[in-house]
Design a protein around this motif. Structure first.
Motif, PDB file in Angstrom:
ATOM      1  N   ASN A 101      -5.406 -53.011  48.795  1.00 44.09           N
ATOM      2  CA  ASN A 101      -5.756 -51.613  48.543  1.00 44.09           C
ATOM      3  C   ASN A 101      -7.267 -51.438  48.369  1.00 44.09           C
ATOM      4  O   ASN A 101      -7.844 -50.478  48.876  1.00 44.09           O
ATOM      5  CB  ASN A 101      -5.012 -51.086  47.316  1.00 44.09           C
ATOM      6  N   LEU A 102      -7.908 -52.381  47.675  1.00 41.35           N
ATOM      7  CA  LEU A 102      -9.355 -52.331  47.499  1.00 41.35           C
ATOM      8  C   LEU A 102     -10.055 -52.398  48.851  1.00 41.35           C
ATOM      9  O   LEU A 102     -10.945 -51.592  49.150  1.00 41.35           O
ATOM     10  CB  LEU A 102      -9.820 -53.477  46.598  1.00 41.35           C
ATOM     11  N   GLN A 125      -8.395 -50.333  41.675  1.00 39.19           N
ATOM     12  CA  GLN A 125      -7.315 -50.443  42.647  1.00 39.19           C
ATOM     13  C   GLN A 125      -6.261 -51.398  42.098  1.00 39.19           C
ATOM     14  O   GLN A 125      -6.586 -52.453  41.562  1.00 39.19           O
ATOM     15  CB  GLN A 125      -7.850 -50.937  43.989  1.00 39.19           C
TER      16      GLN A 125
END
Length: 129
Positions: A59-60, A35
């Motif tokens: 995002n992760l 990510q």
């Protein structure tokens, strides 16, 4: 699921990772692709390292959550960067995120020649539940 952290030494604790993590009887395993600091529209960030780390972590976390897993289940976190010298002053951002989610993970940090387009950091995780 049973998770056991193996740390023969204490020095890794200051760096927010474990030497090894053993998992027994997991209900599932999620392998998360790297990510990065890419927007929801698929645009790569050209911002500085600090902002790229923040967005990559966001995002992760989103991928893990949408897969119905928890960040606390991360057992492996690989960090790829185009510059460890640029990353180190902001490593505390990752450490604070790890502490916030009570993550005990094995970690590898690698400096690479380049990442996709303008990206400076990429986070790859293995998550169990």
């Amino acid at each position: 699921m049973e998770k056991r952290v193996i740390n023969p030494w204490e020095w890794q604790n200051e760096r927010s990772y474990a030497q090894a993590v053993e998992v027994k009887n997991p209900q599932g395993t999620l392998y998360v692709s790297g990510q990065t600091a890419i927007s929801a529209d698929g645009i790569s960030s050209a911002e500085n390292m600090e902002s790229q780390i923040v967005l990559a972590l966001k995002n992760l976390e989103q991928v893990i959550t949408e897969a119905d897993y928890e960040c606390s289940g991360i057992v492996r976190l690989n960090i790829y960067t185009t510059s460890t010298a640029e990353l180190w002053p902001h490593f505390n951002i990752i450490q604070e995120w790890v502490a916030k989610h009570n993550i005990k993970q094995a970690t590898t940090l690698l400096e690479v020649t380049s990442l996709f387009e303008t990206l400076k950091v990429e986070l790859e995780a293995t998550v169990v539940k």
